[in-house]
Design an enzyme around this catalytic site. Structure first.
Site, PDB file in Angstrom:
ATOM      1  N   GLU A 185      21.547  85.295  25.884  1.00 17.69           N
ATOM      2  CA  GLU A 185      22.363  86.166  24.857  1.00 17.69           C
ATOM      3  C   GLU A 185      22.166  85.855  23.447  1.00 17.69           C
ATOM      4  OE1 GLU A 185      26.697  86.296  25.551  1.00 17.69           O
ATOM      5  OE2 GLU A 185      26.433  86.499  27.859  1.00 17.69           O
ATOM      6  N   GLU A 214      28.997  80.589  31.005  1.00 16.42           N
ATOM      7  CA  GLU A 214      29.461  79.838  29.832  1.00 16.42           C
ATOM      8  C   GLU A 214      30.637  78.775  30.328  1.00 16.42           C
ATOM      9  OE1 GLU A 214      30.588  82.478  26.752  1.00 16.42           O
ATOM     10  OE2 GLU A 214      28.645  83.027  26.290  1.00 16.42           O
TER      11      GLU A 214
END
Length: 832
Positions: A258, A187
């Site tokens: 995710e 991320e």
């Protein structure tokens, strides 16, 4: 030996060697991709993945958890690699016990599943320091996650070590192992702009560095729009079917790394929920829009043992996942997703090779279709995106009912085999039961920490030192002590006026003592670590000792410039003196790292003999260690410790920490975020298990108890509009057919752990309502409901009750024109 015999033997040896080579080669897999999907050995596949982290459970639990994941329809297991547990000190490595990464990956392969290895080495994961070891912070001139030579040197070194370890164990698919994907970074887009050009250069360096390690499988970067070269950018979030803008190149597949099954919790949080229906909708939506790999984060969350959770994160991690913290199936989430995976597998051929199209049927109603021209292969996803109103639409000449915010899956464009809102899987309810064996004759003893003063041999300074730079993250605790000399002129003359000790802290918590007396505690929150502590104090003429115990609850795991985060006491002042406010920040201070109990390891058998213990019961004060011994609980159910009568601290069983507890920090609901803490059975001996508790503030030790945990209450709730179980369908020549001739809807129940159904607690065919553990009769119920369920189920591990009016209402007189439901609740257990 004769010549012919030697020739024959040589030939046999040669054949054996060739066979061995062929066998080894046969299991090697090529992993490639294109814009549609990953391709393994030339074949496309749908991937249902779940995050399961090896250090968040003891290795004795690995096989059972992985087996349950596979039974839930997963074919991929995803895990991070945790740098700080593997290299806690620079150059000192640990891959033993529940840190044995190689063993865990091999186990995944042994079960016939694939693996995704998220190397990072920054991982976030609500893990202490985002996975970075603390020593990395002290490397000269380092800036984490930037185009910074010291950081890149250590990051590359660790990444290469892990990759080489996996290669040496032949764990990549290209070598015949289970790993089909690796991840570098995590991320990074969330902080990249803060570094400007240094961030852009870093992310391209990281991707290029990873690819050059030649794993033979693709690399991914999650939430990274500019993933370089062949690195696949992937989505993280709750609804990637709608929020993901897609890969940054048309040659890359749509992957979801995710899908959050709930949300992790921090101390002070209310419960976190995500329904099975909502989760299923998001996955069906994703696969209907070109997705081919979806990963549940987490599928099993586990436990943050010891001090391994990040700032303020609870010890229990993602307990709302399909498998709960104790390793038990959370129904209906586990079963509803299992059925979804089965339904999507029926769609595989058309999904992976069909031509996509979309048909709109009005506001919020649409069909996503995949068809192979000139064949019967056809899949349709009928979607009602309205969150409030159900709908009926006509698709290819047939009418289909769609509940609000739901998707129906038609693997042949005709037959509904699954709807995301219609749950036919069983439900369960979790219960805690006090253990008779474990709580029998508990005899508590206590040991109280000494309060240090400036006169002791401490680390001296001209002001309070920053906490993490002193403790090096070896403990949550750092003492700050100073002393002040006052005469009667300084002190208020009236008894009802007291001076106030005011402390500004960068977090996370502090306990204050004046002249050895506890004056109170203060703390920040996960959102705002800093806080101001203000308490009235009693001072005396002469020397007064101020002792402050700074407490941290994990290092931060996200954000920019992690190497520049700080904690602890910032300023100290005494207000309300006759001479005004006395600032004692810049006085002589002493620091003491950790607690005496930690130094002596009083939570171990050997360490407990190093201090003097006294018998105790009932209420206790701050900074108190407790110990007792207990026997393993009866049966085989998971166990836990309930500490609702305590405040804050940590628990150890036989020297192993089961994590931090903090029950005095209440959520907005007025309840603690967690009051029951998992004790793995792997930590226990049959008898005389040492239980140690360190309590920071004070509590009632008599209220602490060992409990067993079960999901013995199981339920089923079936509506007449629900489709039959998807396991009664199969595909033959692109046609969906029944597996069994009898394709009626049925309520299916199965007890966990081979237990038997002992009681039928509720049964109603009619219009019952409520939830598992709290069903209520409506105004319409077949009188024979309970008797029929008993006939089908009592004494069995599993049973299936047909949803059939001929069984419950043969005369067809029960509440005409009322839609019928069937609700069942039974109790499982061991036959005695």
């Amino acid at each position: 030996m004769s010549v012919p015999s030697r020739v024959l033997l040589a030939a046999l040896v040669c054949l054996l060697m060739i066979s061995t080579v062929v066998q080894g080669e046969k299991f090697k897999r090529s992993v490639t991709y294109d814009g549609r999907s990953l391709i393994i050995n030339g074949k496309r596949e749908l991937f249902f993945s779940g995050s399961i982290h090896y250090p968040r459970m003891p290795p004795e639990m690995w096989w059972d958890i992985l087996k349950k994941a596979k039974a839930g329809g997963l074919n991929v297991i995803q895990t991070y690699v945790f740098w700080n547990i593997h290299e806690p000190e620079k150059g000192q490595f640990n891959f033993e016990g529940n840190y044995n990464l190689t063993k865990f990956i091999k186990m995944i392969g042994d079960l016939g599943m694939y693996a995704t290895l998220r190397v990072g080495p920054f991982i976030e994961a609500e893990w202490n320091y985002g996975g970075f070891p603390f020593w990395l912070r002290e490397v000269p001139n380092i800036t984490f996650r930037s185009d910074n030579p010291p950081f890149k040197y250590h990051m590359k070194k660790f990444t290469k070590m892990i990759i080489d370890m996996m290669k040496d164990a032949q764990l990549y698919a290209s070598q015949g192992g289970p790993i089909i994907l690796s991840q570098v970074e995590n991320e990074y887009n969330t902080i990249q702009l803060a570094f400007r050009e240094l961030g852009t250069r870093y992310v391209h360096w990281a991707g290029t560095m990873a690819v050059r390690l030649n794993t033979g499988v693709p690399w991914v970067m999650c939430k990274q729009k500019d993933a370089p070269g062949p690195v696949i950018n992937t989505c993280n979030g709750r609804n990637c079917g709608d929020t993901f803008t897609g890969p940054n190149k048309p040659s890359k597949p749509v992957l979801w790394t995710e899908n959050w099954t709930a949300r992790y919790r921090v101390f002070g949080d209310p419960p976190s929920r995500r329904s099975a229906e909502n989760l299923a909708f998001s996955v069906a939506r994703f696969f209907s829009k070109n997705g081919t790999l979806a990963n549940y984060y987490m599928y099993y969350g586990g436990t943050n043992y010891g001090r391994l959770g990040s700032s303020f994160v609870t010890t229990r991690y993602y307990d709302e996942a399909p498998i709960d913290e104790y390793g038990m199936l959370r129904e209906p989430k586990w079963g509803h997703l299992r059925d979804l995976h089965s339904a999507l597998r029926l769609c595989k051929k058309a999904l992976l090779s069909g031509k996509p199209s979309v048909e709109n049927f009005g506001p919020n109603l649409e069909a996503h279709i995949y068809e192979q021209p000139k064949t019967k292969a056809c899949v349709a996803f009928l979607s009602n995106n309205d969150s409030r109103t159900p709908a009926t639409l006509t698709f290819r000449g047939s009418k289909y009912y769609l509940p609000q915010y739901s998707i129906s899956i038609l693997p042949d464009c005709k037959t509904v085999v699954y709807n995301t809102r219609m749950i036919v899987a069983q439900h369960s309810s979790r219960h805690y039961q006090k253990s008779k064996a474990a709580n029998k004759d508990l005899r508590w003893e206590m040991f109280i920490e000494d309060i240090p003063t400036l006169n002791e041999n401490l680390i001296k300074s001209a002001s309070p030192l920053e906490q993490w730079s002193v403790t090096k993250d070896t403990t949550d605790y750092l003492w700050h002590t100073t002393s002040i000399s006052l005469d009667g002129f300084h002190l208020p003359l009236r008894e009802n006026i007291l001076p106030v000790l005011r402390i500004a802290s960068l977090g996370h918590m502090m306990h204050g003592f004046v002249n050895g007396h506890y004056i109170g505690s203060g703390h920040g929150t996960n959102i705002e670590n800093s806080f101001v502590f203000q308490k009235p104090i009693i001072l005396k003429p002469g020397i007064n000792h101020i002792s402050l115990l700074g407490v941290t609850i994990g290092l931060p795991d996200s954000g920019v410039y992690l190497e520049r985060r700080y904690a602890g006491t910032r300023t100290v002042a005494i207000q309300g003196l006759n001479t005004g406010t006395l600032d004692v920040t810049y006085s002589e201070w002493g620091q003491k790292v950790g607690l005496d109990g930690e130094k002596f390891q009083v939570y171990t058998q050997e360490g407990s003999d190093r201090v003097k213990w006294n018998k105790t019961k009932g209420l206790g004060g701050p900074l108190t260690w407790y110990k007792t011994y207990f026997d393993a609980p009866e049966g085989n159910d998971p166990l836990a410790i309930e500490v609702a009568t305590m405040s804050k601290g940590m628990v150890w069983v036989n020297g192993k920490s089961i994590g931090r507890y903090w029950v005095s920090f209440l959520s907005p609901t007025g309840k603690p975020s967690q009051s029951v803490y998992h004790i793995p059975r792997a930590f226990l001996k049959p008898k005389d298990n040492l239980l140690a508790i360190f309590e920071e503030i004070g509590g009632n030790i008599d209220g602490v108890q060992i409990v067993t945990v079960n999901r013995n209450t199981i339920c089923s709730y079936i509506k007449e509009s629900d489709p039959p179980r998807v396991n009664n369908r199969k595909r033959e020549d692109s046609v969906i057919q029944k597996v069994f001739d009898d394709a009626r809807r049925s309520a299916t129940l199965m007890c966990p752990d081979n237990k038997k159904i002992l009681r039928v607690e509720f049964a109603s065919y009619g219009n019952p309502f409520g939830a598992c553990g709290n069903y209520i009769l409506g105004n319409c119920s077949a009188p024979s409901s309970k008797r029929i369920i008993k006939q089908y189920c009592l004494g069995k591990n599993r049973c299936a009750i047909p949803f059939d009016q001929n069984i419950f209402d043969r005369e067809r007189k029960l509440c005409p024109n009322v839609p019928k439901n069937l609700a069942i609740q039974v109790q499982c257990g061991e036959n005695k």
